[in-house]
Design an enzyme around this catalytic site. Structure first.
Site, short mmCIF file in Angstrom:
data_model
loop_
_atom_site.label_atom_id
_atom_site.label_comp_id
_atom_site.label_asym_id
_atom_site.label_seq_id
_atom_site.Cartn_x
_atom_site.Cartn_y
_atom_site.Cartn_z
N GLU A 171 0.82 -1.21 0.00
CA GLU A 171 0.00 0.00 0.00
C GLU A 171 0.86 1.27 0.00
O GLU A 171 0.74 2.14 0.85
CB GLU A 171 -0.96 0.00 1.19
CG GLU A 171 -2.01 -1.09 1.10
CD GLU A 171 -3.05 -1.03 2.20
OE1 GLU A 171 -4.16 -1.56 2.00
OE2 GLU A 171 -2.76 -0.47 3.28
N GLU A 328 -6.61 -7.43 -1.21
CA GLU A 328 -7.12 -7.40 0.16
C GLU A 328 -8.57 -6.93 0.17
O GLU A 328 -8.93 -6.01 -0.57
CB GLU A 328 -6.32 -6.42 1.05
CG GLU A 328 -4.91 -6.81 1.38
CD GLU A 328 -4.26 -5.79 2.32
OE1 GLU A 328 -5.02 -5.05 3.00
OE2 GLU A 328 -3.03 -5.71 2.35
#
Length: 688
Positions: A171, A328
Site C-alpha cells: 500500500e 485485500e
C-alpha cells in the site's frame, strides 16, 4: 496494459516493459487468498493454519509483507529460517505464495541509526516510528537499506517453485505520500528541472507573477509547506505529481532488483478507494505486470456498496479491461473507521463476487488469522479470534466453494458500452483551496453520475481522459475540472464519430497547469456542447434549486448562454433563474448528441435524466438491474458469457435467461430466480 509514456524525470531509469513481454500471473481458476503473518504465531499454529487453508480452499497466500525486522537484524545479517519453513510448508500443501519484499516499514534499529529517513510534514515537524511507513520516499539512505533487503529476498526465493507472484512493499503512499524534508525538497527541484527545463518555463506554468512569487533560481523553490495564506495552486499540483512519481520510482527500484533474480510477475497493491487520492494510478499502471487492489467497505459513505462497484470498475480500467487481483478486502469489520460495522450474513459473499463480476480473477483477504496484539487486532479475518467455528468460518468455507465453482470465468472480460472519465489530477485540482464552492467535491460528482448509471442498469468502464474512447456508445464526464487539450480532443473526436456524451458542471475549466481557459466555461468543450457559461452561481448547502420541469437541484447554478444547443430544462429560481440548466446539442450527420448538465440534480432526477440519455445513446440496460441489483456480464474469447446477478435487496428478483447457474449447478430455463441477499451466476451462450 498500454505502454504510454509516463510523467517522470529522465534520470529515473524508466523502462516500461511492452505488454507482450510481461510475465503473466497464471493460476488454475479464480484464486482464493489471504495475507498471513506467521511471525505472530508459533510453528504449531502454522501447521494448523495450513491445514485449515486447505479445508477452506485457500490457494494463494501473501507472506513477508511486514517481515523486515524478522529477517534482518541490526548487525545486517539475514536469517531466513522461519521464512524458509513457512514457504516450504505452504508449498508442500499445494498453496502458492504471493511473496512480499518486506520493505513497507523499516525496523526500529534502522530509524534509530538513521533518523534522517523519517518523513517531515508540511509544518516542518518530523514523524516518528511506532506505526508503519515511517520513511521518506526520496531518501537514498532508506532506498539503499530497502534494496539490500529486496536483493536478499529475491536471491533466495527468485526461483523457488512455491512463489507465484512478487508483492513490492505494501500500500505504497498510504501514510507517507508527502514528505517535506530537505532531501524531498531537493528531489522536488530536480523533478521540476526535468519537467520544465528552465526557471522561466516554471514561472509561466505556475503563474508566479501573481503575489510576487516569481523565482530567479531553483534553490528558491520549496515544497508547498505550511503558509499564512493559500499556496500557489500550480506548485501544489506539481508537488502532488512529484510525490506520486517519487513513490513510483521506489517501486521501480525494488522491481529492478527482483527482475535480476526472477522471471515471475511483479506488482504492488493499489488503494483504489474513496479515501485515498495521493497516487495517480494512471501513471503507475503501465509498470504493473498485473493490477492488484485493496478495497474495504467505507461506512462513512452514504452508499458503500456502490462505492465498492465503482472502485472495482476503476481498477479494471487501470488494467485496460484485463482481469485483475483483489489483493485485500475484509470478511467483516475493519479497525480504522469511527464505527466498524460487522458484515451481515451473506454480505461477504456479495462483496467478494461483486469484485469477481467486475473483473477480479483473485479474491484475497486481510487477513488469515485475526491478530491477538497490535493496531489491527480487532480487524476481521478468515479465522476470527473465536477460531474456525461459527457463522464467520462457515461463510469462509462457503465462499471457497463458490470461487471454485466460478473457476471457468477466469480470464474473461467485462462487457461495457459506457465509459466514465476519471482523473486523479482532476481530483487534486477540483478539491484545491479557494474554489467556487467547497461543498462541491470531485468524488461526490463522480459518485452521483456513477450511481445514476448503476440505477439505470448500465455497466460502466472507468477510464482515463487520455484513453481510446472509440469503443463506447456513451461517455460520461463528471466535473472533470482539469483536462489536457489532447484529452479534450479525444472526447470531441468520439462524439464526432457517433458516441453520445454527458458533461456535467465544472468540467473543462483548466489545463494541465491549472490555468483557466479563457472565453467562457466549459473552456475545453464549448464548441462540442454548443454553449458558453458566463458565470458560476453556486448556492449555500441546503438551499434548494428548482428547474422548470419540476426537477430538484442544489449546490450549483450557472449563467449559461446557448450558442448551438437545445434547452432541455432551465432554472426556475435561484441566482441563475431563467438560464438553461440542461442542454443537448444534437449531433449533425454521424455525430452523437452532446448533453450538458449545469447543476447538481437530486439523485432521483439525475437517474431519470441519465436513463433518457442512455436510451438515446442505444446502450442496452440489463433487465431487472438497478440500485439494489447488480447485473454484470463477463465474456470469454471463445464466446462463452456469464451473467452475475447480485441481489442486495430484501426481495427475490427474477431475471430472464437460459443456461446453467454455476453456484447451484442447476439448469435455468427462461427465468433465473435470485433470492434476497443472494448471488447467482448464469453461464449462457453468446447469441451469434
Amino acid at each position: 496494459m498500454s505502454t504510454t509514456a509516463i510523467r517522470t524525470a529522465p534520470d529515473s531509469a524508466v523502462s516500461v516493459i511492452p505488454d507482450a513481454d510481461r510475465p503473466r500471473f497464471v493460476h488454475a481458476g479464480i484464486a482464493f487468498g489471504c495475507d498471513y503473518n506467521p511471525e505472530q504465531w508459533s510453528p504449531d499454529v502454522w501447521r494448523e493454519d495450513v491445514g485449515l487453508m486447505r479445508e477452506a480452499g485457500v490457494d494463494l497466500v501473501a507472506i513477508n509483507i511486514f517481515g523486515w525486522a524478522r529477517i534482518q537484524g541490526p548487525d545486517g545479517r539475514f536469517d531466513f529460517g522461519d521464512l524458509d519453513e513457512i514457504v516450504e510448508l505452504l508449498h508442500a500443501n499445494g498453496i502458492r505464495v504471493n511473496l512480499g519484499t518486506g520493505t513497507s516499514s523499516p525496523p526500529p534499529w534502522l530509524t534509530t541509526r538513521h533518523p534522517e529517513i523519517l518523513p517531515v510534514t508540511e509544518d516542518g515537524t518530523r514523524r516518528y516510528p511506532g506505526g508503519r511507513q515511517a520513511w521518506c520516499p526520496s531518501s537514498p539512505v532508506f532506498r539503499d537499506a530497502a534494496l539490500e533487503v529486496v536483493e536478499a529476498v529475491a536471491a533466495r526465493y527468485g526461483r523457488h517453485p512455491a512463489v507465484a507472484i512478487w508483492h513490492v512493499s505494501n500500500e505504497l503512499g498510504c501514510h507517507n505520500a508527502y514528505c517535506h524534508c530537505e532531501v524531498s525538497t531537493s528531489a522536488f527541484r530536480q523533478w521540476l528541472r526535468a519537467r520544465y527545463g528552465t526557471i522561466a518555463a516554471l514561472n509561466n506554468a505556475w503563474g508566479t507573477t501573481f503575489w510576487s512569487q516569481t523565482y530567479t533560481d531553483w534553490a528558491e523553490i520549496l515544497t508547498p509547506r505550511a503558509t499564512l495564506s493559500t499556496c500557489n495552486p500550480g506548485q501544489v499540483l506539481d508537488y502532488r505529481r512529484f510525490s506520486s512519481d517519487a513513490l513510483l520510482e521506489h517501486y521501480r527500484a525494488e522491481e529492478t532488483v527482483i527482475r535480476r533474480h526472477s522471471d515471475l510477475p511483479v506488482t504492488t497493491n493499489f488503494m483504489v478507494t474513496a479515501h485515498v487520492r495521493a497516487l495517480d494510478y494512471w501513471s503507475w499502471a503501465p509498470d504493473m505486470d498485473i493490477i492488484a487492489n485493496d478495497h474495504y467497505l467505507d461506512h462513512r459513505l452514504d452508499a458503500p456498496t456502490s462505492e465498492l462497484a465503482l472502485a472495482a470498475d476503476l481498477t479494471r480500467g487501470l488494467a485496460q479491461g484485463a482481469p485483475w487481483l483483489l489483493m485485500e478486502h475484509s470478511t467483516g469489520a475493519v479497525n480504522w473507521q469511527p464505527t466498524n460495522l460487522a458484515k451481515l450474513p451473506g454480505e461477504m459473499m456479495r462483496n467478494s463476487l461483486s469484485h469477481v463480476a467486475r473483473g477480479a480473477d483473485a479474491v484475497c483477504f486481510f487477513q488469515w488469522r485475526a491478530s491477538l496484539q497490535g493496531a489491527e487486532k480487532f480487524h476481521s479475518a478468515l479465522v476470527p479470534h473465536a477460531g474456525p467455528v461459527g457463522a464467520a468460518w462457515d461463510e469462509a468455507l462457503e465462499l471457497g466453494r463458490a470461487l471454485s465453482a466460478l473457476d471457468e470465468v477466469q480470464g474473461s472480460r467485462v462487457v461495457a458500452e459506457t465509459a466514465l472519465l476519471f482523473s486523479w489530477e482532476a481530483w487534486w485540482a477540483t478539491d484545491a483551496e479557494n474554489r467556487p464552492s467547497t461543498a462541491v467535491t470531485y468524488l461526490d460528482q463522480v459518485h452521483a453520475t456513477y450511481d445514476a448509471l448503476r440505477a439505470a442498469g448500465v455497466t460502466v468502464d472507468l477510464v482515463s481522459p487520455e484513453a481510446d474512447l472509440t469503443a463506447y456508445r456513451l461517455i460520461v464526464v463528471p466535473s472533470l475540472h482539469l483536462v489536457t487539450d489532447r484529452a479534450a480532443a479525444r472526447l470531441d473526436a468520439a462524439v464526432e464519430n457517433g458516441a453520445h456524451a454527458l458533461v456535467t458542471f465544472y468540467s473543462g475549466i483548466v489545463d494541465e497547469n491549472d490555468r483557466v481557459r479563457p472565453g467562457g466555461y466549459p473552456g475545453a468543450w464549448r464548441s462540442m456542447l454548443g454553449l458558453r457559461v458566463d458565470e458560476f452561481a453556486p448556492v449555500m448547502p441546503g438551499v434548494p434549486l428548482a428547474l422548470t420541469s419540476g426537477a430538484a437541484a442544489s449546490l450549483w447554478a450557472e449563467r449559461i448562454v446557448v450558442t448551438d444547443a437545445d434547452v432541455i430544462d432551465s432554472f426556475a429560481d435561484g441566482p441563475a433563474a431563467g438560464s438553461p440548466a440542461v442542454t443537448r446539442r444534437r449531433g449533425p450527420g454521424r455525430s452523437g448528441d452532446a448533453w450538458y448538465l449545469g447543476t447538481a440534480l437530486s439523485a432521483r432526477d439525475l437517474a431519470s435524466l441519465t436513463a433518457r440519455i442512455v436510451a438515446g445513446a442505444g446502450v442496452q440496460p440489463e433487465p431487472s438491474a438497478g440500485t439494489d441489483v447488480e447485473i454484470v456480464r463477463r465474456r470469454s474469447d471463445d464466446g462463452r458469457e456469464w451473467r452475475f446477478v447480485i441481489n442486495h435487496g430484501a426481495d427475490e428478483v427474477i431475471v430472464p435467461g437460459d443456461g446453467i447457474e454455476l453456484l447451484t449447478g442447476q439448469p435455468v430455463s427462461h427465468r433465473l430466480s435470485v433470492p434476497a441477499g443472494a448471488v447467482r451466476v448464469l453461464r449462457e451462450e453468446l447469441q451469434r
